[in-house]
Enzyme design. Structure first.
Site, PDB file in Angstrom:
ATOM      1  N   LEU A 192      10.151  -3.718  -0.258  1.00 38.02           N
ATOM      2  CA  LEU A 192       9.143  -4.723  -1.224  1.00 38.02           C
ATOM      3  C   LEU A 192       7.427  -5.802  -1.119  1.00 38.02           C
ATOM      4  CD1 LEU A 192      10.627  -6.578  -3.716  1.00 38.02           C
ATOM      5  CD2 LEU A 192      11.195  -7.616  -2.036  1.00 38.02           C
ATOM      6  N   HIS A 236       6.000   4.521 -10.374  1.00 39.15           N
ATOM      7  CA  HIS A 236       6.937   4.540 -10.966  1.00 39.15           C
ATOM      8  C   HIS A 236       7.665   5.688 -11.079  1.00 39.15           C
ATOM      9  CE1 HIS A 236      11.801   3.806 -10.409  1.00 39.15           C
ATOM     10  NE2 HIS A 236      11.733   3.907 -11.298  1.00 39.15           N
ATOM     11  N   ASN A 242      -0.066  11.429  -4.130  1.00 36.70           N
ATOM     12  CA  ASN A 242      -0.571  10.525  -5.001  1.00 36.70           C
ATOM     13  C   ASN A 242      -1.967   9.344  -4.570  1.00 36.70           C
ATOM     14  OD1 ASN A 242       0.477   9.820  -8.045  1.00 36.70           O
ATOM     15  ND2 ASN A 242       2.636   9.995  -6.300  1.00 36.70           N
TER      16      ASN A 242
END
Ligand SMILES: Nc1nc2c(c(=O)[nH]1)N[C@@H](CN(C=O)c1ccc(C(=O)N[C@@H](CCC(=O)O)C(=O)O)cc1)CN2
Ligand SMILES: NCC(=O)N[C@@H]1O[C@H](COP(=O)([O-])[O-])[C@@H](O)[C@H]1O
Length: 312
Positions: free
Chosen positions: A189, A206, A111
């Site tokens: 995170l 996602h 990506n």
């Protein structure tokens, strides 16, 4: 329904700072002083940032740009809406500087590569100025180094002690004058300090149709295996704003692909990934062209490039 444009960004006032470890290199970040008369390049000690105010809804049919210039949406002026749109568009294009992007990866970085290629071919009005990864030897980091994109390791592996703190990371991203942060296969995170510093400016992709199949433990092939095991007939990528929890931020864009009866997780992953590459570039282009707008109920929408009156 009324909409609101959000343009976020920071205008740094730079002085000088210590050298910081970036990837395996250790070098001082030196920028020409943007505000002092000094012609030398002082390294940066501290910085004082003034956040560019975001756009907010004014009266019923007006909104205020981040440049505090009142822009009427209604056709009360003498010229037509089309002339005004064209004038704003041309002026806007002339005025809009290229946005600066930070991409966060933990793996192969396909990506990241797609977004970088869009920037190089000119369809993306922005530049990737830094890559952040928790895996200094991952494919994404190797690609960054081979294209002279600085690599920052965050967080450092637990075994190593001298990693960047979240505060250091925020300061470093601001030194690079980052406008938007794009997570692309990043498996850690994002700390609340970074989310506060880059409000409505951090995005994640996602590999499922959130809110399904998201949350802690839901990443990579695990997601596709769960989708197939569930019997779901459709899947696809979701791009969302990043908040303090995994995968719970506002959804901005999705694409749908079929889940075939005899799909393996790898086949489904490949089908979703092809859509991810296109979707992330499409969203990054909208971000860099200030085409993200907010519905009054808080849902973010993308303004069509071809027809500004259309959102999706
Ligand atoms: N504050 C946020 N940080 C991150 C988000 C987010 O939405 N808010 N998205 C993730 C990306 N992601 C899903 O899209 C995701 C990544 C990783 C995990 C996870 O469970 N990670 C494991 C550790 C895995 C590892 O270190 O190899 C864990 O935390 O136990 C869930 C979802 C990026 N950050
Ligand atoms: N929950 C996060 C997650 O699973 N992200 C997924 O990791 C892959 C990264 O591929 P890439 O490194 O080739 O871009 C992508 O499929 C992305 O959706």
């Amino acid at each position: 329904m009324e909409i609101q444009h959000i343009v976020s960004g920071f205008s740094p006032k730079l002085s000088s700072a210590p050298s910081i470890p970036i990837g395996k290199q250790l070098f001082s970040l030196k920028f020409p002083s943007l505000f002092s008369s000094s012609s030398s390049y002082p390294s940066i000690q501290s910085q004082n940032f003034e956040e560019v105010p975001s756009i907010s809804i004014g009266k019923k049919d007006e909104f205020y740009s981040s440049r505090r210039r009142r822009v009427r949406c209604s056709s009360s002026s003498s010229n037509t809406a089309a002339d005004r749109n064209k004038g704003n568009e041309v002026a806007g294009r002339r005025r809009r500087r290229r946005k600066k992007l930070a991409v966060f990866v933990s793996g192969g970085g396909s990506n990241f590569k797609s977004i970088h290629e869009a920037s190089k071919r000119g369809s993306l009005h922005g530049d990737i100025v830094v890559l952040v990864t928790n895996k200094s030897e991952c494919g994404g980091a190797e690609y960054a180094r081979s294209h002279s994109i600085p690599v920052i390791v965050f967080p450092k592996p637990k075994a190593e002690s001298d990693g960047l703190s979240p505060h250091d990371l925020v300061a470093t991203l601001r030194r690079f004058e980052v406008d938007f942060i794009l997570l692309a296969g990043y498996l850690k995170l994002i700390p609340a300090e970074l989310i506060r510093a880059y409000e409505r400016s951090i995005f994640n992709i996602h590999p499922s149709l959130l809110p399904a199949f998201g949350g802690k433990g839901c990443y990579g092939m695990k997601v596709h295996k769960a989708v197939i095991a569930s019997g779901a007939r459709f899947s696809g990528p979701t791009i969302h704003f990043v908040d303090e929890h995994y995968d719970t931020g506002r959804i901005l864009a999705q694409r749908v692909v079929p889940v075939l009866a005899n799909d393996t997780a790898e086949e489904l992953a490949a089908r979703v990934l092809r859509e991810e590459h296109q979707l992330y570039v499409e969203v990054a282009e909208a971000l860099c062209e200030d085409r993200i707008v907010w519905r009054k109920d808080g849902v973010p929408l993308i303004q069509s490039k071809e027809n500004p009156n259309k959102t999706y």
